[in-house]
Design an enzyme around this catalytic site. Sequence first.
Site, PDB file in Angstrom:
ATOM      1  N   LYS A 157      -2.626   2.617 -51.225  1.00  0.00           N
ATOM      2  CA  LYS A 157      -3.598   3.469 -49.907  1.00  0.00           C
ATOM      3  C   LYS A 157      -2.683   3.601 -48.780  1.00  0.00           C
ATOM      4  CE  LYS A 157      -7.331   1.354 -50.700  1.00  0.00           C
ATOM      5  NZ  LYS A 157      -8.520   2.458 -50.627  1.00  0.00           N
ATOM      6  N   TYR A 171      -1.976  -2.587 -55.066  1.00  0.00           N
ATOM      7  CA  TYR A 171      -2.827  -1.794 -54.648  1.00  0.00           C
ATOM      8  C   TYR A 171      -2.609  -1.755 -52.849  1.00  0.00           C
ATOM      9  CZ  TYR A 171      -7.352  -2.375 -51.492  1.00  0.00           C
ATOM     10  OH  TYR A 171      -8.110  -1.776 -50.278  1.00  0.00           O
ATOM     11  N   SER A 215      -7.051   1.322 -45.087  1.00  0.00           N
ATOM     12  CA  SER A 215      -6.870  -1.006 -45.630  1.00  0.00           C
ATOM     13  C   SER A 215      -5.713  -1.393 -44.275  1.00  0.00           C
ATOM     14  CB  SER A 215      -6.637  -1.832 -46.393  1.00  0.00           C
ATOM     15  OG  SER A 215      -6.924  -2.696 -46.192  1.00  0.00           O
TER      16      SER A 215
HETATM   17  C1  WQD Z   1      -9.445 -13.712 -46.201  1.00  0.00           C
HETATM   18  C2  WQD Z   1      -8.193 -14.981 -45.302  1.00  0.00           C
HETATM   19  C3  WQD Z   1      -6.404 -16.030 -47.477  1.00  0.00           C
HETATM   20  C4  WQD Z   1      -9.629 -17.346 -50.380  1.00  0.00           C
HETATM   21  C5  WQD Z   1      -8.046  -8.216 -48.948  1.00  0.00           C
HETATM   22  C6  WQD Z   1      -7.777  -7.431 -49.426  1.00  0.00           C
HETATM   23  C7  WQD Z   1      -7.465  -5.991 -48.331  1.00  0.00           C
HETATM   24  C8  WQD Z   1      -9.129  -6.772 -47.933  1.00  0.00           C
HETATM   25  C9  WQD Z   1      -8.996  -7.721 -47.685  1.00  0.00           C
HETATM   26  C10 WQD Z   1      -9.783  -4.246 -49.162  1.00  0.00           C
HETATM   27  C11 WQD Z   1      -6.679 -15.596 -46.441  1.00  0.00           C
HETATM   28  C12 WQD Z   1      -7.795 -16.736 -46.883  1.00  0.00           C
HETATM   29  C13 WQD Z   1      -8.789 -16.888 -49.436  1.00  0.00           C
HETATM   30  C14 WQD Z   1      -9.821 -18.912 -50.769  1.00  0.00           C
HETATM   31  C15 WQD Z   1      -8.824 -18.722 -48.550  1.00  0.00           C
HETATM   32  N1  WQD Z   1      -9.348  -5.937 -49.168  1.00  0.00           N
HETATM   33  N2  WQD Z   1      -9.031 -17.876 -48.276  1.00  0.00           N
HETATM   34  N3  WQD Z   1      -9.274 -19.456 -49.128  1.00  0.00           N
HETATM   35  O1  WQD Z   1      -5.994 -11.175 -48.059  1.00  0.00           O
HETATM   36  O2  WQD Z   1      -7.511 -10.907 -45.487  1.00  0.00           O
HETATM   37  O3  WQD Z   1      -8.137  -9.096 -47.663  1.00  0.00           O
HETATM   38  O4  WQD Z   1      -9.017  -8.346 -48.335  1.00  0.00           O
HETATM   39  O5  WQD Z   1      -8.770  -3.648 -48.267  1.00  0.00           O
HETATM   40  O6  WQD Z   1      -6.586  -5.706 -48.710  1.00  0.00           O
HETATM   41  O7  WQD Z   1      -5.685  -7.919 -48.910  1.00  0.00           O
HETATM   42  O8  WQD Z   1      -8.876 -11.296 -47.590  1.00  0.00           O
HETATM   43  O9  WQD Z   1     -10.609 -12.864 -47.969  1.00  0.00           O
HETATM   44  O10 WQD Z   1      -8.638 -12.910 -49.645  1.00  0.00           O
HETATM   45  O11 WQD Z   1      -8.802 -13.767 -47.560  1.00  0.00           O
HETATM   46  O12 WQD Z   1      -7.602 -19.781 -47.650  1.00  0.00           O
HETATM   47  O13 WQD Z   1     -10.186 -19.174 -51.433  1.00  0.00           O
HETATM   48  O14 WQD Z   1      -8.407 -16.439 -45.872  1.00  0.00           O
HETATM   49  O15 WQD Z   1      -5.254 -17.111 -47.162  1.00  0.00           O
HETATM   50  O16 WQD Z   1      -6.454 -16.503 -44.703  1.00  0.00           O
HETATM   51  P1  WQD Z   1      -7.131 -10.659 -46.864  1.00  0.00           P
HETATM   52  P2  WQD Z   1      -9.259 -12.709 -48.283  1.00  0.00           P
END
Ligand code: WQD
Length: 340
Positions: free
Chosen positions: A153, A149, A124
Amino acid sequence: MAKILVTGGSGFIGSHTVVELHNAGYDVILVDNFSNSNPKILDQLERITGKKPEFVELDLCDEAKVNAFVAANTDITAVIHFAAFKAVGESVQKPLEYYRNNFYSLLNLLFAFNKKIDFVFSSSCTVYGQPEKLPVTEAAPVQKAESPYGNTKQIAEEMLSEACAVSPELFVTSLRYFNPVGAHETALIGELPIGVPQNLVPFITQSAIGKRGPITVYGNDYNTPDGSAIRDYIHVVDLAKAHVAAVKRLEAKAADTNYEIFNLGTGKGSSVLEIINAFETSTGAKLNYVIGPRREGDIEQVYGDVTKAATLLHWKAELGINEMMRSAWAWENYLKDNPF
Ligand code: WQD
């Protein structure tokens, strides 16, 4: 005929990879314990590929069962290892469960194959933390993980690299995913979050279909053009195709080393507000959102330098944000009429 073991094969990225392996002419055997996926996905895979996938229900943390499985399947030529717990927030609440599950499963596989196998590891972009320089390359330093998590990785990558250094017949490719989103064009498989989605796109589609309230944008005070955080969103089908490319490179023994790392992204960053806008314009569905505080542990912006995958895997992402949003929405609508 090459036979690929796909662990976590009924999961989000695993199931899409099974389809692309089939399309590329590979025999596939899936293992899963359904701790974070649904058995119905196997029927969906049969509908998409026309062939019921070979499947064994298996808990990869059970060393004896993993040894028996590998001993009974001597025709496996490569492994794509997806099976792992992957919820950032949950890992903070249950660190030991995450270390046990994610490391026992990996170690059991490596020992069962006697450290002699072609092995694709699901890693990741979280290993980069907030990169100093963007786009981030594979040479960028790994920064202290923000969650157990992410730490699983990072440590797994270190274990694999150290093992490869002394096991010349162990060939490993670590694939660092950016943000996988979207669904298969048939809308028969897609992301199946359990409970309230933590990730942005499944929350968007559930909010749009009326399963959830308004989206909370976690912060609009970042140092980005519109103030919301930026990520490199990649279509899950593009990501799946990259796994086929990685297997082919391992088969060809084309690398001058037995441990390689690749970024799998589009090389393009999109903000949360841009994603919301893209969803509305590409689907015609209306979204309600509110601006809330930043989420603990989030970084401001990350997107990948994907030159290495283009050069060595001969792979690049082809599907854009609009197709990511359209396919995710089609899948959400399929689920509404066909609840799992
Ligand atoms: C994306 C953006 C949030 C939800 C995660 C894991 C990473 C990988 C991908 C496995 C961020 C914003 C989110 C919401 C929001 N997974 N957001 N409102 O955190 O970039 O990555 O998933 O490998 O390891 O950490 O993905 O989709 O949670 O967030 O504003 O209700 O959307 O703050 O900027 P993230 P995400």
